[in-house]
Design a protein around this motif. Sequence first.
Motif, short mmCIF file in Angstrom:
data_model
loop_
_atom_site.label_atom_id
_atom_site.label_comp_id
_atom_site.label_asym_id
_atom_site.label_seq_id
_atom_site.Cartn_x
_atom_site.Cartn_y
_atom_site.Cartn_z
N GLN A 1 -7.95 71.18 -5.47
CA GLN A 1 -8.56 72.23 -5.60
C GLN A 1 -10.25 72.35 -4.95
N PHE A 2 -10.73 71.06 -5.02
CA PHE A 2 -11.86 70.83 -4.54
C PHE A 2 -12.02 71.13 -3.14
N MET A 3 -11.14 70.07 -2.42
CA MET A 3 -11.04 70.30 -0.96
C MET A 3 -10.69 71.61 -0.33
N THR A 4 -9.91 72.36 -1.28
CA THR A 4 -9.42 73.54 -0.66
C THR A 4 -10.74 74.58 -0.77
N ASN A 5 -11.36 74.41 -1.52
CA ASN A 5 -12.47 75.66 -1.89
C ASN A 5 -13.81 75.25 -1.49
N ILE A 6 -14.22 73.83 -1.40
CA ILE A 6 -15.39 73.78 -0.63
C ILE A 6 -15.61 74.24 0.75
N LYS A 7 -16.60 74.72 1.39
CA LYS A 7 -16.59 75.07 2.56
C LYS A 7 -17.01 74.12 3.68
N SER A 8 -17.07 72.69 3.23
CA SER A 8 -17.31 71.83 4.14
C SER A 8 -16.51 71.66 5.47
N SER A 9 -16.99 71.26 6.53
CA SER A 9 -16.23 70.97 7.61
C SER A 9 -15.42 69.78 7.39
N ILE A 10 -15.75 68.67 6.38
CA ILE A 10 -15.34 67.35 6.04
C ILE A 10 -15.26 67.42 4.59
N ALA A 11 -13.83 67.55 4.06
CA ALA A 11 -13.56 67.24 2.78
C ALA A 11 -13.15 66.03 2.29
N MET A 12 -13.37 65.14 1.25
CA MET A 12 -13.34 64.00 0.95
C MET A 12 -12.69 63.79 -0.36
N HIS A 13 -11.62 62.98 -0.78
CA HIS A 13 -11.19 62.61 -1.93
C HIS A 13 -11.20 60.94 -2.16
N TYR B 1 -25.62 75.15 -1.99
CA TYR B 1 -26.69 74.24 -1.30
C TYR B 1 -26.34 73.19 -0.14
N GLY B 2 -25.21 73.09 0.00
CA GLY B 2 -24.69 72.41 1.07
C GLY B 2 -24.86 72.76 2.51
N THR B 3 -24.51 71.99 3.36
CA THR B 3 -24.63 72.35 4.89
C THR B 3 -23.13 72.23 5.55
N MET B 4 -22.18 72.35 4.89
CA MET B 4 -20.98 72.41 5.45
C MET B 4 -20.70 71.19 6.40
N HIS B 5 -21.26 70.23 5.96
CA HIS B 5 -21.11 68.87 6.65
C HIS B 5 -19.79 68.22 6.00
N THR B 6 -20.44 67.19 4.93
CA THR B 6 -19.50 66.19 4.46
C THR B 6 -19.38 66.22 3.02
N ASP B 7 -18.53 66.61 2.14
CA ASP B 7 -18.63 66.34 0.52
C ASP B 7 -17.37 65.81 0.13
N SER B 8 -17.42 65.03 -1.00
CA SER B 8 -16.27 64.03 -1.55
C SER B 8 -16.31 64.34 -2.99
N ILE B 9 -15.05 64.13 -3.42
CA ILE B 9 -14.85 64.30 -5.00
C ILE B 9 -14.35 62.92 -5.44
N VAL B 10 -14.56 62.33 -6.62
CA VAL B 10 -14.11 61.02 -7.00
C VAL B 10 -13.24 61.53 -8.29
N THR B 11 -12.03 61.31 -8.33
CA THR B 11 -11.00 61.68 -9.12
C THR B 11 -9.73 60.94 -9.28
N LYS B 12 -9.24 60.74 -10.38
CA LYS B 12 -7.80 60.23 -10.36
C LYS B 12 -6.81 61.46 -10.45
N ASN B 13 -7.16 62.57 -10.77
CA ASN B 13 -6.34 63.88 -10.73
C ASN B 13 -6.15 64.38 -9.28
N LYS B 14 -5.08 64.34 -8.66
CA LYS B 14 -4.69 65.19 -7.32
C LYS B 14 -4.91 66.37 -7.40
N LYS B 15 -4.40 66.97 -8.45
CA LYS B 15 -4.63 68.65 -8.38
C LYS B 15 -6.05 69.05 -8.48
N THR B 16 -6.85 68.38 -8.97
CA THR B 16 -8.35 68.62 -9.28
C THR B 16 -8.84 68.20 -7.81
N ALA B 17 -8.43 67.36 -7.09
CA ALA B 17 -9.03 67.00 -5.75
C ALA B 17 -8.53 67.85 -4.87
#
Length: 416
Positions: free
Chosen positions: A353-365, A335-351
């Motif tokens: 994985q999130f930032m590697t796998n979303i297609k966004s041009s800007i990935a945030m933690h 559903y996203g538009t490859m703009h900016t998407d963020s994850i809130v988590t204390k787990n650096k490995k989860t973060a």
Amino acid sequence: MNKFMNLIGVKARNALKIKIDTKIKNKVLNDYALLLDKEKKNILIQNKKDVNLAKKNKIKENLINRLSINPIKLKGIQVSIKKIVKLKDPVNVTLEKWRRPNGLNIKRVSVPIGVIGVIYESRPNVTSDIASLCFKSGNPVILKGGSEAINTNRILANLFRKALKKNKVNENYIQFIDSKDRKMVDIMLSKMDKFIDVIIPRGGKNLVKRVQDFSKVPIIGHLEGLCHTYIDKEAELKMATNIVYNAKLRNTSICGATETILMHEKIVKKFCNPILKKLEDNNCKIYGDNFIKKNYSGTLYPAKEKDWSTEYLTAAVSVKVVKNLKQAINHINRYGTMHTDSIVTKNKKTAAQFMTNIKSSIAMHNTSTQFADGGEFGFGGEVGISTNTLPPRGPVGLEQLVSYKYEISSQGKIRD
């Protein structure tokens, strides 16, 4: 009309032939910032004309907010220009060099892209931001602002041209199409490919779609800013609450505003009421799925399929519960538009994985999506945020407004 636009194109190409020293570039920009201060009263008068007409035409409140300039916003424009002055000139920089066994000395050197055409709506600060960034990166620019901001755009563009003239630089580095006629846009897109090297659209979905559908010129741009904030099962409640509130409500009219909140099912009971209640208490309308409905004690509107692909650009947000990280990533990529998407988590490995796998041009933690901005990235400003798969991606600032060429030298080498 075609002749008029062709003449603008010819003037821009002629300006491109002139290479300008960095000291002169910075002098022009400093003079422009001073003129904005000197002509502050006139700028605000012209902006008031635009705002009054917009209200008369019953333009949406969020668009009027984008259109309005006050002394604080004007000061912000000047600050952006001064930041650009301090940035390194991106033109004629040796990006890489090497010597080959065959005797060739090879250099990759940055060069301007060429003539840039910008079609934009509502925000008059785009005029000054883009004029400044394009000029410093050696790219003549043709500006076509929206009719709703024509008076403000005109004075901002004319003041830049005044700064150019004062420093004996070709005024046609900056050209503003002073017309409300939409046919000018059609000509830029379909009949000026001999003059314009790239088009950058800045505006709503309809404008960008039109540009994408009709342009014969390459495009840097994004269709929508459908941004997500995903709250993971290992998120910290206070941090998640603060980030979501800022990401949604700090400024609802920008493309970096979060439009959908995703929550891991394991934290819904503890997290959804404090996070969503803070939004609702600040007049945010909440659309939620059935899982949220069962757990949220406030006012909730049932989320429909269209809500997952809606860029609200107002105080409204859709909320969905996901079973795991994979489901969150799949939702964002669908559903996203490859703009900016963020994850809130204390787990650096989860973060990671999130930032590697979303297609966004800007990935945030652990960061608000509202930081999706060239100024915040240290670019001094931006001409837009690109969601293209090909570069440039993300905020397009000075360093993204150059291309490169190879310069080869040898001691008379000929190929076997």
